[in-house]
Design an enzyme around this catalytic site. Structure first.
Site, PDB file in Angstrom:
ATOM      1  N   CYS A 125      37.080  41.837  35.445  1.00  0.00           N
ATOM      2  CA  CYS A 125      38.441  42.010  34.929  1.00  0.00           C
ATOM      3  C   CYS A 125      38.625  43.300  34.112  1.00  0.00           C
ATOM      4  O   CYS A 125      37.406  43.522  33.176  1.00  0.00           O
ATOM      5  CB  CYS A 125      39.033  41.039  34.155  1.00  0.00           C
ATOM      6  SG  CYS A 125      39.397  39.471  35.634  1.00  0.00           S
TER       7      CYS A 125
ATOM      8  N   CYS B 178      38.068  42.698  30.056  1.00  0.00           N
ATOM      9  CA  CYS B 178      36.794  42.204  29.843  1.00  0.00           C
ATOM     10  C   CYS B 178      35.459  42.701  30.323  1.00  0.00           C
ATOM     11  O   CYS B 178      34.680  42.299  30.373  1.00  0.00           O
ATOM     12  CB  CYS B 178      36.790  40.709  30.438  1.00  0.00           C
ATOM     13  SG  CYS B 178      38.185  39.571  30.071  1.00  0.00           S
TER      14      CYS B 178
ATOM     15  N   CYS C 201      31.233  33.151  34.276  1.00  0.00           N
ATOM     16  CA  CYS C 201      32.708  32.819  34.072  1.00  0.00           C
ATOM     17  C   CYS C 201      32.981  31.282  34.950  1.00  0.00           C
ATOM     18  O   CYS C 201      34.153  31.067  34.797  1.00  0.00           O
ATOM     19  CB  CYS C 201      33.649  33.959  34.766  1.00  0.00           C
ATOM     20  SG  CYS C 201      32.818  34.237  36.517  1.00  0.00           S
TER      21      CYS C 201
ATOM     22  N   CYS D 208      40.874  31.192  30.400  1.00  0.00           N
ATOM     23  CA  CYS D 208      41.483  32.170  31.558  1.00  0.00           C
ATOM     24  C   CYS D 208      40.576  32.436  32.536  1.00  0.00           C
ATOM     25  O   CYS D 208      41.197  32.405  33.940  1.00  0.00           O
ATOM     26  CB  CYS D 208      41.332  33.526  30.581  1.00  0.00           C
ATOM     27  SG  CYS D 208      42.254  34.817  31.542  1.00  0.00           S
ATOM     28  N   CYS D 209      39.310  32.107  32.517  1.00  0.00           N
ATOM     29  CA  CYS D 209      38.442  32.391  33.836  1.00  0.00           C
ATOM     30  C   CYS D 209      38.521  31.201  34.762  1.00  0.00           C
ATOM     31  O   CYS D 209      38.733  31.302  35.852  1.00  0.00           O
ATOM     32  CB  CYS D 209      36.928  32.388  33.549  1.00  0.00           C
ATOM     33  SG  CYS D 209      36.565  34.120  32.917  1.00  0.00           S
TER      34      CYS D 209
HETATM   35 FE1  SF4 Z   1      40.518  36.195  32.086  1.00  0.00          FE
HETATM   36 FE2  SF4 Z   1      38.795  37.999  31.573  1.00  0.00          FE
HETATM   37 FE3  SF4 Z   1      37.927  35.842  32.922  1.00  0.00          FE
HETATM   38 FE4  SF4 Z   1      39.441  37.907  33.982  1.00  0.00          FE
HETATM   39  S1  SF4 Z   1      37.309  37.996  33.172  1.00  0.00           S
HETATM   40  S2  SF4 Z   1      39.612  35.691  34.294  1.00  0.00           S
HETATM   41  S3  SF4 Z   1      40.759  38.318  32.293  1.00  0.00           S
HETATM   42  S4  SF4 Z   1      38.789  35.904  30.628  1.00  0.00           S
END
Ligand code: SF4
Length: 240
Positions: free
Chosen positions: A200, A203, A228, A117-118
């Site tokens: 985010c 998170c 991340c 996701c990151c």
């Molecule tokens: Fe995805 Fe969480 Fe990374 Fe944001 S912090 S990009 S929502 S995993």
């Protein structure tokens, strides 16, 4: 202008303005980018940059999962500094594939899925943003986490193929807050609710007294995983 070695040889240096001036003299300002997530550290850097004659560009990554409070401080920052902030969003097709495959909250299921996701929401847009830069400026500090203890004022960012400037490398959290208060710099109101680092919304959470600054980020993971992908370990010693 100081030589960058002055910052390297003086581990006590907290002269962020001098480091920014050095960077603006060393790199073409249009190819020098400040990455802002509107953290208190990034707000210090935006404030300092706004007072300098030459200007670096300022950009942010809007992941699509930010807090409303983050957008509020973004608005306040644009107004206060009369600043056009470049916004980079994830590629639409990447997000569609990510969510179709793993669901909207896949990041809670494993470190691998969280990093995926990151990668989609942060790392790929970052690479795109940095494709027009020779160096980028970040608000990282040594004391933020165990993954950042050896941070230098200037580093070669191998993963992105450009220099990374860390003017606050040696600042403490107290130094940052003192600067914010003394200069009435706009900041994310989530800090008033116990947040010490804001990412985010799904998170990030507030931290308890005595917890590490980054304890509220991906709190379900162990500390060594808490990056991340935006800030991988640099290669030391490549001269700027
Ligand atoms: Fe995805 Fe969480 Fe990374 Fe944001 S912090 S990009 S929502 S995993």
């Amino acid at each position: 202008m100081k030589n960058i070695n002055a910052f390297k040889s003086n581990p006590e240096s907290r002269d962020a303005r001098a480091i920014l001036e050095w960077a603006l003299g060393k790199f073409t300002p249009k190819r020098l980018l400040l990455a802002s997530s509107f953290s208190i550290e990034d707000q210090v850097l935006t404030h300092l940059l706004s007072g300098l004659e030459a200007k670096a560009r300022v950009f942010t990554l809007d992941t699509g999962r930010l807090f409303e409070e983050t957008h509020a401080v973004m608005r306040a920052t644009m107004e206060r500094y009369e600043l056009a902030i470049e916004v980079y969003a994830p590629f639409e097709t990447d997000v569609e594939a990510l969510v179709s495959d793993g669901g909207p909250d896949l990041f809670y299921e494993s470190v691998e899925k969280r990093k995926k996701c990151c990668e989609v929401r942060k790392v790929r847009p970052l690479k795109f943003a940095l494709s027009s830069a020779d160096a980028w400026i970040c608000g990282l500090r040594r004391e933020q986490s165990q993954t950042r203890t050896e941070l230098e004022a200037v580093e070669w960012d191998e993963g992105n193929g450009l220099f990374k400037i860390n003017p606050l490398f040696n600042w403490t959290e107290k130094d940052v807050w003192q600067f914010i208060r003394e200069n009435n710099v706009p900041y994310n109101k989530l800090y008033d609710e116990g947040f010490r680092s804001v990412g985010c919304a799904p998170c990030t959470r507030a931290v308890r007294e005595g917890e590490d600054v980054r304890a509220g980020r991906w709190w379900w993971e162990s500390p060594e995983h808490k990056e991340c992908g935006l800030h991988k370990s640099p290669v030391k010693g490549k001269g700027a």
